[in-house]
Design a protein around this motif. Structure first.
Motif, PDB file in Angstrom:
ATOM      1  N   THR A  85      15.023  14.697   3.671  1.00 53.00           N
ATOM      2  CA  THR A  85      14.825  15.869   4.527  1.00 53.00           C
ATOM      3  C   THR A  85      15.789  17.002   4.193  1.00 53.00           C
ATOM      4  N   ILE A  86      16.320  17.025   2.969  1.00 52.93           N
ATOM      5  CA  ILE A  86      17.248  18.096   2.605  1.00 52.93           C
ATOM      6  C   ILE A  86      16.556  19.447   2.758  1.00 52.93           C
TER       7      ILE A  86
ATOM      8  N   ASN B  18      15.544  15.409  -7.788  1.00 52.88           N
ATOM      9  CA  ASN B  18      14.170  14.957  -7.578  1.00 52.88           C
ATOM     10  C   ASN B  18      13.293  16.097  -7.066  1.00 52.88           C
ATOM     11  N   LEU B  19      13.874  16.936  -6.211  1.00 51.34           N
ATOM     12  CA  LEU B  19      13.138  18.090  -5.701  1.00 51.34           C
ATOM     13  C   LEU B  19      12.825  19.067  -6.828  1.00 51.34           C
TER      14      LEU B  19
ATOM     15  N   GLU C 130      24.550  11.552  -3.763  1.00 50.85           N
ATOM     16  CA  GLU C 130      23.194  11.201  -3.332  1.00 50.85           C
ATOM     17  C   GLU C 130      22.391  12.463  -3.022  1.00 50.85           C
ATOM     18  N   TYR C 131      23.042  13.431  -2.389  1.00 53.09           N
ATOM     19  CA  TYR C 131      22.375  14.700  -2.084  1.00 53.09           C
ATOM     20  C   TYR C 131      21.962  15.396  -3.383  1.00 53.09           C
ATOM     21  N   ILE C 132      22.861  15.390  -4.359  1.00 55.80           N
ATOM     22  CA  ILE C 132      22.559  16.026  -5.639  1.00 55.80           C
ATOM     23  C   ILE C 132      21.379  15.336  -6.314  1.00 55.80           C
TER      24      ILE C 132
ATOM     25  N   LEU D 142      24.862  23.244 -10.292  1.00 57.13           N
ATOM     26  CA  LEU D 142      24.524  24.030  -9.109  1.00 57.13           C
ATOM     27  C   LEU D 142      25.421  23.672  -7.926  1.00 57.13           C
ATOM     28  N   PHE D 143      25.954  22.455  -7.914  1.00 59.45           N
ATOM     29  CA  PHE D 143      26.763  21.989  -6.789  1.00 59.45           C
ATOM     30  C   PHE D 143      28.236  21.876  -7.168  1.00 59.45           C
TER      31      PHE D 143
END
Length: 242
Positions: A130-131, A207-208, A200-202, A227-228
């Motif tokens: 749900t990011i 994947n997005l 994990e967010y990265i 990007l992060f």
């Protein structure tokens, strides 16, 4: 610094823009809405219908994914109509469109005002989750104003933790910006305050990006790792004793 959806940040990075995400902002927040009296009861019922959207946004990504899962071709089976978020409710209530996909509070506003019904909360599975949104800046700003950016991230992290632990305070403060509390009481279940970022967010952002390329929204996948910058949230964790 400013807020941006991950989708827009990925699009900018894919075009070579020097954007950097330094902390999270929020997750979830999207919903697919139809008229309350509509005969549309599942996404596949959208075939032949007119759907309002804003190109290039996270909501656009989710809309394309919903249509794909329902076996619908966005270019052949539905009519995608560009409508600003502020005007989607009016367009739906007046019958100018059959559905819209946008962020809160507009879906919940449609429900409270009696003309809309939530058809779906169109989130991905665990690969993307749900990011939604992050706080971004530029490489030059980090080079020249790292201390100020860190102070902003620290303040955002502390405020987010406080409001997450005090939902009534959060909703009361939010209502001061003009959104009716009844709307917020519905929307709160579809909103998630956030500030932290991790590997994990990265991975979910990677994947997005892959899905966005497959959907034709970006021409190339950017360097998502670049990007992060996790150093700011790492320092914020230390600042809060986490």
């Amino acid at each position: 610094m400013c807020g941006s959806t991950v989708a827009l940040a990925l699009t900018a990075a894919s075009k070579g823009e020097p954007v950097v995400a330094v902390c999270g902002l929020c997750n979830k927040c999207s919903a697919l809405v139809v008229r309350k009296d509509s005969e549309i009861h599942k996404p596949s019922d959208l075939k032949g219908k007119k759907i309002a959207y804003v190109p290039g946004t996270m909501h656009h990504v989710l809309l394309l994914e919903v249509l794909r899962r329902a076996g619908l071709d966005p270019e052949k089976d539905v009519h995608l109509t560009r409508v600003d978020f502020f005007d989607m409710g009016q367009a739906l209530s007046q019958g100018a469109v059959d559905a819209f996909l946008s962020g809160e509070p507009y879906p919940s506003l449609a429900v409270v005002n009696g003309y809309g019904r939530i058809l779906a909360y169109p989130y991905y599975g665990e690969d993307v989750g749900t990011i939604n949104a992050v706080m971004i800046t530029t490489r030059d700003k980090i080079k020249n104003n790292r201390r100020l950016i860190q102070q902003l991230v620290n303040a955002h992290a502390m405020a987010t933790e406080q409001l997450k632990n005090r939902p009534e305070e959060w909703l009361n403060l939010a209502s001061r910006f003009g959104t009716d509390r009844k709307v917020l009481d519905i929307a709160v279940g579809n909103m998630e305050l956030a500030w932290d970022l991790d590997k994990e967010y990265i991975q979910r952002a990677k994947n997005l990006a892959k899905r966005m390329k497959e959907l034709g929204m970006i021409s190339q996948i950017p360097d998502v790792d670049a990007l992060f910058d996790l150093s700011f949230v790492e320092e914020a964790r230390k600042n809060m004793g986490k």
